[in-house]
Design an enzyme around this catalytic site. Structure first.
Site, short mmCIF file in Angstrom:
data_model
loop_
_atom_site.label_atom_id
_atom_site.label_comp_id
_atom_site.label_asym_id
_atom_site.label_seq_id
_atom_site.Cartn_x
_atom_site.Cartn_y
_atom_site.Cartn_z
N CYS A 121 0.84 -1.20 0.00
CA CYS A 121 0.00 0.00 0.00
C CYS A 121 0.88 1.26 0.00
CB CYS A 121 -0.93 -0.04 1.22
SG CYS A 121 -2.14 1.28 1.27
N CYS A 122 1.91 1.27 0.85
CA CYS A 122 2.81 2.44 0.88
C CYS A 122 3.56 2.59 -0.45
CB CYS A 122 3.83 2.29 2.02
SG CYS A 122 3.23 2.74 3.66
N CYS A 230 7.67 4.05 5.79
CA CYS A 230 6.81 3.78 4.63
C CYS A 230 7.61 3.37 3.40
CB CYS A 230 5.99 5.03 4.31
SG CYS A 230 6.99 6.46 3.89
S1 SF4 Z 1 0.53 4.56 5.72
FE1 SF4 Z 1 1.01 3.30 3.94
S2 SF4 Z 1 -0.15 1.40 4.33
FE2 SF4 Z 1 -1.06 2.96 5.63
S3 SF4 Z 1 -2.77 3.79 4.40
FE3 SF4 Z 1 -0.95 5.11 4.10
S4 SF4 Z 1 -0.04 4.36 2.24
FE4 SF4 Z 1 -1.41 2.74 2.99
#
Ligand code: SF4
EC number: 1.8.4.10
Length: 234
Positions: A121-122, A230
């Protein structure tokens, strides 16, 4: 003011030399060097936890670009801080976004990817868009501090960002939390209201919680997931 574009080899040499020469310099001196060396090819990135580095940089380079990464998962307070910074400070706030909206990402990867695979996700919502957003710059500044966590203890004041082939500046690397609070109070710098509500570090809402007494400033990020960064700063 020098604004000529530098080759990657020149940039690396500049970073290594400045990292050595500016280790003991004040944050203002570090930013003055960055402004004089890179001019408009220098920017600040901000998570809108506070506007300390943006404030410092705006004094060295009025109208400096402040790049904000809108992951689509921010707290409303963070978006409000961004808007306030853009309205009252002598900076040019640039908001960058991931390739996909949250809804599009959910459709492709399933909902709540942050719970199942936060690294992925990051990578999609932070690392890739920042890579794109920094493309037009030779140097970027962050608010990283050595006292925030063990993983940040060796942050150079000026270093070489080998992955992006840019100079990375951390003008307040040697500051403590007290130094930040003193600067905020002296200059009336904007801060995210969540800092007054138990949060010590502010990131995306699903991955940020308040910190407990005795925890380090970043303990509230990805708590319980064994993840501390991240990927932007690795
Ligand atoms: S910190 Fe990273 S894993 Fe969490 S929502 Fe934001 S982008 Fe996604």
């Amino acid at each position: 003011m020098t604004t000529a574009q530098h080759s990657a080899e020149e940039l690396e040499k500049l970073a290594v030399r400045a990292g050595r020469d500016l280790e003991e310099a004040s944050a203002q001196e570090v930013l003055r060097w960055a402004a004089d060396t890179f001019g408009r090819r220098f920017c600040v990135t901000s998570s809108m936890e506070d506007a300390v580095v943006a404030h410092l940089a705006s004094r060295a380079l009025p109208g400096v670009d402040v790049v904000f990464l809108d992951t689509g998962y921010h707290f409303p307070e963070t978006i409000g801080t961004r808007d306030a910074v853009a309205a009252v400070m002598d900076v040019n706030v640039i908001t960058i976004t991931p390739r996909q909206t949250v809804a599009e990402q959910d459709a492709e990867y399933g909902p709540r990817l942050h719970d199942r695979d936060p690294d992925r996700c990051c990578a999609l919502r932070k690392v890739a868009p920042l890579e794109e957003g920094l493309r037009g710059y030779d140097a970027w500044a962050t608010g990283l501090r050595r006292d925030e966590s063990p993983t940040r203890a060796n942050t150079p004041v000026v270093g070489w960002d080998a992955r992006r082939r840019k100079v990375k500046v951390a003008p307040i690397a040697r500051w403590t939390q007290d130094d930040v609070e003193r600067y905020v109070a002296e200059h009336g710098v904007l801060t995210n209201p969540l800092l007054m509500d138990g949060y010590a570090s502010v990131g995306c809402a699903p991955c940020t919680r308040r910190v407990l007494a005795g925890e380090d400033a970043r303990a509230g990020r990805w708590a319980g997931l064994g993840k501390t960064e991240c990927g932007i700063h690795q």
